[in-house]
Write a protein that holds these residues in place. Structure first.
Motif, mmCIF file in Angstrom:
data_model
loop_
_atom_site.group_PDB
_atom_site.id
_atom_site.type_symbol
_atom_site.label_atom_id
_atom_site.label_comp_id
_atom_site.label_asym_id
_atom_site.label_seq_id
_atom_site.Cartn_x
_atom_site.Cartn_y
_atom_site.Cartn_z
ATOM 1 N N UNK A 1 2.491 7.547 -6.537
ATOM 2 C CA UNK A 1 1.716 8.490 -7.134
ATOM 3 C C UNK A 1 2.277 9.844 -6.713
ATOM 4 N N UNK A 2 2.899 9.906 -5.427
ATOM 5 C CA UNK A 2 3.629 11.036 -4.861
ATOM 6 C C UNK A 2 4.730 11.482 -6.121
ATOM 7 N N UNK B 1 2.389 1.779 -3.307
ATOM 8 C CA UNK B 1 1.564 2.358 -4.390
ATOM 9 C C UNK B 1 1.280 3.738 -4.175
ATOM 10 N N UNK B 2 1.047 4.043 -2.927
ATOM 11 C CA UNK B 2 0.891 5.698 -2.629
ATOM 12 C C UNK B 2 2.124 6.670 -2.996
ATOM 13 N N UNK B 3 3.398 5.856 -2.710
ATOM 14 C CA UNK B 3 4.692 6.710 -3.016
ATOM 15 C C UNK B 3 4.937 6.841 -4.306
ATOM 16 N N UNK C 1 0.893 -1.168 -0.114
ATOM 17 C CA UNK C 1 0.052 0.125 0.173
ATOM 18 C C UNK C 1 0.851 1.245 -0.111
ATOM 19 N N UNK C 2 1.899 1.331 0.843
ATOM 20 C CA UNK C 2 2.792 2.234 0.895
ATOM 21 C C UNK C 2 3.512 2.669 -0.488
#
Lengths: 283, 283
Positions: B118-119, B114-116, B111-112
């Motif tokens: 996008x950042x 995936x989020x990173x 999850x982390x």
């Protein structure tokens, strides 16, 4: 739930319609699991907070949708993954996604919703800052969830820290996204309000779930307060008093936000206080 | 692996340094699991593809980093979640993240990342279009992974469809992000090249893993070809020939991309062909 929605051009039903639209272009099995999850209920609190803040800050409908949609999708992704991580078989009185569709589909469904949340940011007027705010919220939420999974019976103070980490960021995120869009300060204040609301919300939940959490070995503020020497009835009273105090803190920070941007947080605090009073006065 | 990296100001080691930097602000347990995963190896193929395309299209170092980083982080997120979904205990000759750190940490780590990913898009000059391209790639990858999890012994045609869905989008994504940044057409062509490379890559992998996949009940193109009546030795030959053909297709599309943007895809195709010849000529 919030009266202020009637003053905005974006309604909660529009957010649900946008979620449906996103799922139409998703893989069938994952879309079905996501629809099942959303149809089981949920008050769309984070979407309502985003719409409320966007209305107060006079943001366009497109931006209001971004502020509502991203936190709501992330929250639901976290529920789907958390239920699997915690082994919770039931969510909103129906089988949790992993329990109904299998673990592999639950992982993929949460992944898809995280990704969809970021796509919602495409309509934000300051995508770079918004992406940073979203990632910060995701990072802290994961921190809270990871600590929660690895903690058996935390001290009451540690319980509050984990509750704030786990649920605070996604309560504050809709407000933060609206503040960034309106180019006004206050993100730290919104996060402090979100953390306090998270503690109050989780306390309410824990008071109601005390017996089942004891049976399941889950963390619970009442059990943490009992573990440091309080009889169950006193533990409940202390938990209630701490939740009242958290709601005062939340209102203080929410009211300090510029342009009435925290009005929807105050509405949420009032709603939680009303529920808290019912629980407090129940025998 | 790719010579063209020496012509760009962003090096693969810079991408690794940026991943390290991202993990420094991540929850400790999750950051440790992610570092463990990355330190076990991996050629950072998608990062190299992004750097190659960015060099060809004369993009700035900041944009080159965005094109390299987002697909690389998503790919590794998918490996961590796929290993858990497939129950694969070993990755790159060491225990998979879930096997080493537990399922809950593996879910959070994916999850982390995936989020990173996008950042990383925050530095892209057209974030709205880039976010759309990333989400499209994630959606198709999830579709492939979900179909793979639910398929026992697909027909050879269906095997190829799933291989393309599962691995094609994140091979094409670095090129697509660079094309969007340079405001030139060719995303569909890049995706067709990516899909063909995915089929070739997965065929190579399957030929090497035929016996272990048979033992584990995993899908494998050799087993799919055997299931429709080919003896094992012929199945291997057919698989090799299809992989050669896929590499021809990949080169055709890669060479059709404007401004030499597909040069790094051709380099990858050449590398895979060289490995394929070794396997083809091995007894």
């Amino acid at each position: 739930m919030f009266d202020n929605n009637e003053h905005t051009v974006v309604l909660l039903s529009d957010v649900d319609a946008e979620i449906d639209r996103l799922l139409m272009s998703s893989p069938p099995q994952v879309a079905e699991a996501a629809r099942y999850h959303f149809s089981a209920g949920g008050a769309r609190v984070r979407a309502q907070l985003g719409l409320g803040a966007a209305t107060a800050l006079k943001l366009s409908p497109k931006v209001a949708m971004a502020c509502a949609l991203a936190p709501e999708l992330l929250h639901n992704a976290s529920l789907i993954h958390d239920d699997l991580q915690d082994g919770d078989e039931v969510r909103r009185d129906t089988p949790a996604v992993w329990s109904r569709y299998g673990k592999d589909v639950a992982i993929s469904t949460g992944d898809l919703l995280i990704s969809a949340a970021y796509v919602a940011i495409a309509n934000h007027p300051n995508p770079a800052a918004a992406l940073g705010a979203v990632h910060h919220a995701v990072t802290v939420t994961i921190d809270g969830q990871t600590q929660d999974c690895r903690t058996d019976c935390p001290t009451p103070e540690r319980w509050a820290t984990i509750a704030a980490l786990k649920s605070g960021p996604l309560i504050a995120l809709p407000i933060c996204l609206a503040l960034i869009a309106a180019k006004v300060e206050g993100q730290d204040t919104a996060i402090r309000a979100g953390n306090a609301l998270a503690v109050a919300y989780q306390t309410l939940d824990d008071i109601e779930d005390r017996d089942s959490d004891l049976a399941n070995g889950s963390t619970n503020i009442c059990l943490s307060l009992e573990a440091v020497g309080n009889a169950p009835v006193f533990a409940k009273n202390i938990a209630c008093d701490r939740a009242y105090a958290a709601l005062l803190t939340a209102r203080k920070h929410a009211n300090a936000l510029p342009s009435n941007a925290g009005a929807s947080l105050v509405t949420l605090a009032n709603l939680l206080e009303s529920k808290l009073k019912d629980i407090d006065h129940a025998t």
